[in-house]
Design an enzyme around this catalytic site. Structure first.
Site, PDB file in Angstrom:
ATOM      1  CE1 TYR A 140       3.163 -10.711   4.199  1.00  0.00           C
ATOM      2  CE2 TYR A 140       1.116 -10.797   5.680  1.00  0.00           C
ATOM      3  CZ  TYR A 140       2.582 -10.839   5.447  1.00  0.00           C
ATOM      4  OH  TYR A 140       3.225 -11.198   6.463  1.00  0.00           O
ATOM      5  N   GLY A 141      -0.458  -8.826  -1.255  1.00  0.00           N
ATOM      6  CA  GLY A 141      -1.820  -8.799  -1.891  1.00  0.00           C
ATOM      7  C   GLY A 141      -1.722 -10.004  -3.007  1.00  0.00           C
ATOM      8  CB  CYS A 176      -2.456  -5.907   6.765  1.00  0.00           C
ATOM      9  SG  CYS A 176      -2.429  -6.623   5.046  1.00  0.00           S
ATOM     10  CG  ASN A 177      -7.993  -3.249   3.999  1.00  0.00           C
ATOM     11  OD1 ASN A 177      -9.182  -3.231   4.231  1.00  0.00           O
ATOM     12  ND2 ASN A 177      -6.943  -2.421   4.259  1.00  0.00           N
ATOM     13  CB  THR A 178      -4.004  -8.521   2.045  1.00  0.00           C
ATOM     14  OG1 THR A 178      -3.984  -7.410   1.178  1.00  0.00           O
ATOM     15  CG2 THR A 178      -4.048  -9.847   1.156  1.00  0.00           C
ATOM     16  CG  ASP A 194       0.557  -3.362   6.509  1.00  0.00           C
ATOM     17  OD1 ASP A 194      -0.254  -4.074   5.963  1.00  0.00           O
ATOM     18  OD2 ASP A 194       1.074  -2.560   5.835  1.00  0.00           O
ATOM     19  CB  SER A 195       2.179  -6.921   4.092  1.00  0.00           C
ATOM     20  OG  SER A 195       1.725  -5.807   3.423  1.00  0.00           O
ATOM     21  CB  CYS A 220      -4.972  -1.389   0.334  1.00  0.00           C
ATOM     22  SG  CYS A 220      -3.193  -1.689   0.511  1.00  0.00           S
ATOM     23  CB  THR A 221      -3.574   0.009   5.584  1.00  0.00           C
ATOM     24  OG1 THR A 221      -2.674  -1.211   5.587  1.00  0.00           O
ATOM     25  CG2 THR A 221      -4.613  -0.739   6.414  1.00  0.00           C
ATOM     26  CG  HIS A 222       0.763  -0.242   1.529  1.00  0.00           C
ATOM     27  ND1 HIS A 222       0.423  -1.376   2.462  1.00  0.00           N
ATOM     28  CD2 HIS A 222       1.831  -0.192   1.535  1.00  0.00           C
ATOM     29  CE1 HIS A 222       1.490  -2.066   2.420  1.00  0.00           C
ATOM     30  NE2 HIS A 222       2.453  -1.307   2.113  1.00  0.00           N
ATOM     31  CD  GLU A 243       5.859  -2.075   1.617  1.00  0.00           C
ATOM     32  OE1 GLU A 243       7.236  -2.328   1.957  1.00  0.00           O
ATOM     33  OE2 GLU A 243       5.102  -1.601   2.314  1.00  0.00           O
TER      34      GLU A 243
HETATM   35  N1  DGL Z   1      -1.666  -2.748   3.606  1.00  0.00           N
HETATM   36  C1  DGL Z   1      -2.022  -4.060   3.058  1.00  0.00           C
HETATM   37  C2  DGL Z   1      -3.521  -4.119   2.942  1.00  0.00           C
HETATM   38  O1  DGL Z   1      -4.234  -3.274   3.640  1.00  0.00           O
HETATM   39  C3  DGL Z   1      -1.191  -4.223   1.899  1.00  0.00           C
HETATM   40  C4  DGL Z   1      -1.028  -5.602   1.472  1.00  0.00           C
HETATM   41  C5  DGL Z   1       0.322  -6.272   0.455  1.00  0.00           C
HETATM   42  O2  DGL Z   1       0.880  -6.419   1.063  1.00  0.00           O
HETATM   43  O3  DGL Z   1      -0.036  -6.184  -0.496  1.00  0.00           O
HETATM   44  O4  DGL Z   1      -4.110  -4.888   2.412  1.00  0.00           O
END
Ligand code: DGL
Length: 288
Positions: free
Chosen positions: A55-56, A86-88, A23-24, A207-209, A173
């Site tokens: 990353y978004g 990570c979805n992104t 993940d990011s 988004c996994t966050h 974060e």
């Molecule tokens: N956990 C990432 C996701 O699922 C976060 C992306 C990010 O870093 O903005 O999209």
């Protein structure tokens, strides 16, 4: 034959072939937690690119480049299977990596994402046929969710509304989860989503966050709305995948080890990751 030749295979071949989880930043820990609970026997490596998160809001090219670097790092550490938690990255990099890179760099290895497994459950959950997606700007702009839902339920005409929540990842974060600021942004984005379609009865946390903000989300989400959290879904789907792909399953070693890698300072990562996972951990710093 030199002694070093005799042992070189042993030295070069990693002792374990863990499942890589990328993940990011911290968000993928919500997937990691569920994977290690449901499938505890496997070895796992978690890699958080915390130094370059989020990353978004980054372009396709940059997310692809960063994700490929992470995948290569996890391959070099012995992973036969990598989950983009990570979805992104799943929205912007997965297809190119699967179709263009893997056949050249590692045809026997696999990289899987989190969007498709989440989408597969949607037709079973929604009654109104109106679904909301919360995600990063990158995930929303990629249209991955509406496209995948349309593929999976072409006749049922599920209506998908999306809302980008660019402040949610920085809130997580920076561990601002229990603050009035978090409440302000969560409420604002949920209000926006339901203003787009008041008939939404199912919301995907795309988004996994976002599960790390669950108490705040629940506070402002209408009570009748179902919330789809990805961790348990991805863990179940991975179990199915491994049952259907015995050659991959056999290649994943089973000594129940856990390793954590971060591109940020180890002490910062350990503190927050340990808090999110609910148990202390030791991390290693890496460059990508
Ligand atoms: N956990 C990432 C996701 O699922 C976060 C992306 C990010 O870093 O903005 O999209």
């Amino acid at each position: 034959m030199l002694i070093s030749d005799a042992f070189s295979d042993l030295i070069l071949r990693p002792m374990t072939q863990p499942i890589g989880v990328f993940d990011s930043g911290y968000g993928g820990l919500t997937i990691f937690r569920e994977l290690t609970t449901r499938l505890p026997q496997y070895d796992y490596i978690y890699l958080g690119d915390n130094a370059r998160t989020p990353y978004g809001s980054r372009s396709f090219e940059v997310v692809y480049e960063y994700t490929l670097q992470a995948v290569n790092k996890l391959f070099s550490m012995g992973c036969r299977l990598v989950i983009l938690a990570c979805n992104t990255a799943s929205a912007k990099a997965l297809r190119s990596i699967q179709q263009r890179d893997l056949p050249q760099i590692a045809p026997e290895r696999r990289v899987l994402g989190v969007i498709r497994p989440s989408v597969e459950l949607i037709p079973e959950i929604t009654r109104s046929g109106h679904v909301g997606v919360l995600g990063t700007s990158g995930t929303v702009l990629s249209e991955s969710y509406p496209l995948e839902i349309a593929k999976i339920a072409p006749e049922s005409q599920i209506k998908v509304s999306q809302e980008a929540c660019p402040m949610w990842v920085p809130i997580v974060e920076n561990n601002e989860i229990d603050t009035p600021g978090a409440e302000y942004f969560v409420r604002k984005n949920l209000d926006n989503l339901f203003a787009k379609d008041p008939e939404i009865d199912t919301v995907i946390l795309g988004c996994t966050h976002y599960p790390l903000l669950l108490p705040v989300i629940r506070k402002f989400l209408p009570a009748h709305v179902a919330l789809l959290e990805q961790g348990p879904v991805v863990a179940r789907k991975l179990e199915d995948y491994l049952a259907r792909h015995p050659e991959i399953e056999r290649a994943c070693t089973k000594k129940a080890t856990r390793q954590f890698l971060t591109t940020e300072s180890v002490s910062i990562f350990e503190q927050l990751a340990g808090f999110f996972l609910g148990s202390p951990l030791q991390a290693v710093h890496i460059h990508l």
